[in-house]
Enzyme design. Structure first.
Site, PDB file in Angstrom:
ATOM      1  N   LYS A  24      47.281  41.407  32.922  1.00  0.00           N
ATOM      2  CA  LYS A  24      46.317  40.751  33.205  1.00  0.00           C
ATOM      3  C   LYS A  24      46.782  39.262  34.892  1.00  0.00           C
ATOM      4  O   LYS A  24      47.634  39.636  35.386  1.00  0.00           O
ATOM      5  CB  LYS A  24      45.203  39.769  32.517  1.00  0.00           C
ATOM      6  CG  LYS A  24      46.479  38.646  32.689  1.00  0.00           C
ATOM      7  CD  LYS A  24      45.872  37.660  31.269  1.00  0.00           C
ATOM      8  CE  LYS A  24      47.020  35.899  30.642  1.00  0.00           C
ATOM      9  NZ  LYS A  24      46.438  35.043  29.612  1.00  0.00           N
ATOM     10  N   ARG A 122      39.622  28.775  21.408  1.00  0.00           N
ATOM     11  CA  ARG A 122      39.092  29.152  22.837  1.00  0.00           C
ATOM     12  C   ARG A 122      38.066  30.519  22.536  1.00  0.00           C
ATOM     13  O   ARG A 122      36.508  29.974  21.823  1.00  0.00           O
ATOM     14  CB  ARG A 122      40.163  29.653  23.769  1.00  0.00           C
ATOM     15  CG  ARG A 122      40.149  30.516  25.160  1.00  0.00           C
ATOM     16  CD  ARG A 122      40.872  30.607  25.649  1.00  0.00           C
ATOM     17  NE  ARG A 122      41.464  31.410  25.453  1.00  0.00           N
ATOM     18  CZ  ARG A 122      42.808  32.086  26.126  1.00  0.00           C
ATOM     19  NH1 ARG A 122      43.006  31.401  27.497  1.00  0.00           N
ATOM     20  NH2 ARG A 122      43.860  32.810  25.272  1.00  0.00           N
ATOM     21  N   HIS A 151      45.866  32.630  19.422  1.00  0.00           N
ATOM     22  CA  HIS A 151      46.841  31.743  20.308  1.00  0.00           C
ATOM     23  C   HIS A 151      47.034  30.540  19.940  1.00  0.00           C
ATOM     24  O   HIS A 151      46.260  29.763  19.676  1.00  0.00           O
ATOM     25  CB  HIS A 151      46.016  32.938  21.461  1.00  0.00           C
ATOM     26  CG  HIS A 151      46.803  32.191  22.934  1.00  0.00           C
ATOM     27  ND1 HIS A 151      47.429  33.011  23.158  1.00  0.00           N
ATOM     28  CD2 HIS A 151      46.920  31.954  24.020  1.00  0.00           C
ATOM     29  CE1 HIS A 151      48.226  32.619  24.531  1.00  0.00           C
ATOM     30  NE2 HIS A 151      47.079  31.781  25.010  1.00  0.00           N
ATOM     31  N   ARG A 210      53.084  39.121  22.382  1.00  0.00           N
ATOM     32  CA  ARG A 210      51.871  39.311  24.130  1.00  0.00           C
ATOM     33  C   ARG A 210      53.329  38.583  24.445  1.00  0.00           C
ATOM     34  O   ARG A 210      52.811  37.621  24.904  1.00  0.00           O
ATOM     35  CB  ARG A 210      50.952  38.575  23.968  1.00  0.00           C
ATOM     36  CG  ARG A 210      49.977  39.207  22.798  1.00  0.00           C
ATOM     37  CD  ARG A 210      48.619  39.119  22.169  1.00  0.00           C
ATOM     38  NE  ARG A 210      48.749  37.251  22.154  1.00  0.00           N
ATOM     39  CZ  ARG A 210      48.685  36.777  21.469  1.00  0.00           C
ATOM     40  NH1 ARG A 210      48.033  37.208  20.048  1.00  0.00           N
ATOM     41  NH2 ARG A 210      48.448  35.712  21.622  1.00  0.00           N
ATOM     42  N   TYR A 261      44.751  23.021  63.645  1.00  0.00           N
ATOM     43  CA  TYR A 261      43.936  22.149  62.923  1.00  0.00           C
ATOM     44  C   TYR A 261      43.726  20.121  62.379  1.00  0.00           C
ATOM     45  O   TYR A 261      44.578  19.987  61.949  1.00  0.00           O
ATOM     46  CB  TYR A 261      42.700  22.419  61.896  1.00  0.00           C
ATOM     47  CG  TYR A 261      42.133  24.109  62.136  1.00  0.00           C
ATOM     48  CD1 TYR A 261      40.856  24.600  63.214  1.00  0.00           C
ATOM     49  CD2 TYR A 261      42.446  24.812  61.400  1.00  0.00           C
ATOM     50  CE1 TYR A 261      41.156  25.318  63.452  1.00  0.00           C
ATOM     51  CE2 TYR A 261      42.162  26.363  61.495  1.00  0.00           C
ATOM     52  CZ  TYR A 261      41.149  26.686  62.894  1.00  0.00           C
ATOM     53  OH  TYR A 261      40.757  28.252  62.938  1.00  0.00           O
ATOM     54  N   CYS A 308      46.864  27.396  57.923  1.00  0.00           N
ATOM     55  CA  CYS A 308      45.324  27.476  58.724  1.00  0.00           C
ATOM     56  C   CYS A 308      45.341  28.926  57.607  1.00  0.00           C
ATOM     57  O   CYS A 308      45.364  29.864  55.979  1.00  0.00           O
ATOM     58  CB  CYS A 308      44.804  28.503  59.598  1.00  0.00           C
ATOM     59  SG  CYS A 308      46.172  27.342  61.327  1.00  0.00           S
ATOM     60  N   MET A 309      43.706  29.983  57.533  1.00  0.00           N
ATOM     61  CA  MET A 309      43.624  30.997  56.415  1.00  0.00           C
ATOM     62  C   MET A 309      44.136  31.865  56.618  1.00  0.00           C
ATOM     63  O   MET A 309      44.936  32.717  55.564  1.00  0.00           O
ATOM     64  CB  MET A 309      42.386  31.299  57.191  1.00  0.00           C
ATOM     65  CG  MET A 309      41.466  32.384  55.746  1.00  0.00           C
ATOM     66  SD  MET A 309      40.281  33.224  56.552  1.00  0.00           S
ATOM     67  CE  MET A 309      38.949  31.229  56.318  1.00  0.00           C
ATOM     68  N   ASP A 310      45.151  31.904  57.595  1.00  0.00           N
ATOM     69  CA  ASP A 310      45.762  33.592  57.839  1.00  0.00           C
ATOM     70  C   ASP A 310      46.945  32.990  58.810  1.00  0.00           C
ATOM     71  O   ASP A 310      47.645  33.457  58.992  1.00  0.00           O
ATOM     72  CB  ASP A 310      44.652  34.447  59.376  1.00  0.00           C
ATOM     73  CG  ASP A 310      43.529  34.520  58.573  1.00  0.00           C
ATOM     74  OD1 ASP A 310      43.128  35.529  57.518  1.00  0.00           O
ATOM     75  OD2 ASP A 310      42.647  34.917  59.363  1.00  0.00           O
TER      76      ASP A 310
END
Ligand SMILES: *Cc1c(COP(=O)(O)O)cnc(C)c1O
Length: 371
Positions: A24, A122, A151, A210, A261, A308-310
């Site tokens: 997953k 859950r 679980h 699992r 920034y 920063c973002m990138d």
């Protein structure tokens, strides 16, 4: 390393115990299709996903093994679950009926697993409802009960209280399965253990386990390698993934100039700043700075200013002969790949767990496989 980890898991289990690998969240950030294929050639016979789309992605890549869908899907997705022969966890009559209806056109009964809430809080029916629910599934014309699942909530904890709670969950599960059998119904494949229980509680493996995080090389929370050694359990897991970037520029900075920034960092003396083309949109969380260190050619260097973002910037010191433009930067991962910290270390600095750091790696980070 993934295959090594699977062999380590296999060695803890009885030969007849099936292994389901959780792929997953894009296999915890590792890439679902590649990990799924590697798992199936390394001893796994089941896979688990969270969403229907994740299951469809596996089917689109010719993966034909049973695939459990661990989360609930919407009514609109039910037909896709059936068409793609994914195996849902079910536990109430409304949801069961949706699958029975969708499976009406199938020539063979459609396999579902019954989820039981023995204390996770859950999904799942209560243990005392399990036999009735199994009988309900059994009486549906187009469904077949293929397994029963639960679980654990605290199997990754080593406190006495939590160990007792896991034992209680197991006993509830075991007794409910007995009640299903008493009704003359075959419960199918019974499974309850995820990573923490797999490595610490061999007695709870039942028909299938699992495995998630341990396959990717991380110990779950308090079930550390040293704790297991104290318990006489030998297992050696290796982080599968190493998160790398590169020095794309080295820029001299004089004292007084600021980085990034908010001007949160100002050079107090002359230094060189390396620029990395990686940022929070890649999963390098903004709140990791200040504090984060990254490895370049075996040495740690601090990230300066805000991520920063990138992009982000690293202080490598003045005229450092150890760092050149285009050098590889290792953010976290396996020490054999040059990492000086693991996803666990990064998680600890964030107050979270390795799972969140790994699954936080975004889609745009290229996954490169070395087999
Ligand atoms: C995610 C998940 C697993 C795998 O958990 P790990 O701790 O990574 O081993 C197993 N079972 C269920 C129901 C899950 O949601």
């Amino acid at each position: 390393y993934f295959k090594h980890n699977l062999a380590q898991i296999r060695a803890l289990l009885h030969t007849q115990t099936k292994i389901c690998i959780s792929v997953k969240a894009d296999a915890y950030g590792h890439g679902a299709v590649a990990m799924a294929k590697a798992a199936l050639t390394s001893g796994a016979s089941y896979l688990a996903v969270a969403t229907v789309d994740e299951g469809i992605e596996l089917r689109a890549h010719d993966i034909t093994c049973p695939v459990l869908v661990l989360s609930l899907c919407s009514p609109q997705e039910v037909s896709a679950v059936v068409e793609n022969d994914l195996t849902p966890l079910v536990f109430d009559t409304e949801y069961i009926d949706l699958f029975d209806k969708a499976a009406a056109s199938k020539s063979n009964p459609f396999v579902v697993h019954l989820a039981m809430d023995t204390g996770m809080g859950r999904i799942g029916c209560l243990p005392e409802e399990a036999a009735d629910m199994a009988a309900y599934i059994d009486s549906r014309p187009h469904l077949k009960l293929g397994g029963v699942a639960t679980h654990f909530a605290v199997s990754d904890s080593i406190s006495e209280e939590h160990k007792n709670y896991t034992q209680l969950q197991y006993t509830r599960f075991h007794d409910a399965i007995e009640a299903i059998k008493q009704r003359g119904i075959d419960p199918g494949i019974c499974h309850c253990s995820s990573s923490a229980a797999i490595i610490s509680r061999a007695t709870m493996q039942m028909d299938m386990v699992r495995a998630g995080i341990i396959a990717y090389g991380y110990y779950p929370d308090q079930i550390t390698k040293s704790y297991l050694e104290e318990q006489g359990i030998k297992i050696d897991l290796k982080p599968v993934l190493t998160f790398e970037s590169a020095v794309v520029a080295v820029r001299p900075f004089t004292a007084g100039r600021s980085v990034s920034y908010g001007r949160t960092w100002i050079a107090t003396s002359d230094t060189d700043i390396a620029v990395l083309p990686v940022g929070y949109a890649d999963g390098l969380l903004r709140r990791l700075s200040p504090g984060l260190q990254v490895a370049i050619n075996g040495k740690n260097y601090p990230v300066r200013g805000r991520i920063c973002m990138d992009q982000c910037m690293v202080d490598i010191g003045k005229n450092n002969p150890n760092v050149k433009r285009w050098d590889t930067v290792v953010i976290f991962g396996n020490k054999d790949d040059g990492a000086l910290q693991t996803a666990d270390d990064v998680a600890a600095s964030l107050g979270t767990i390795s799972y969140e750091v790994l699954t936080g790696l975004s889609k745009r980070v290229p996954r490169v496989y070395i087999s």
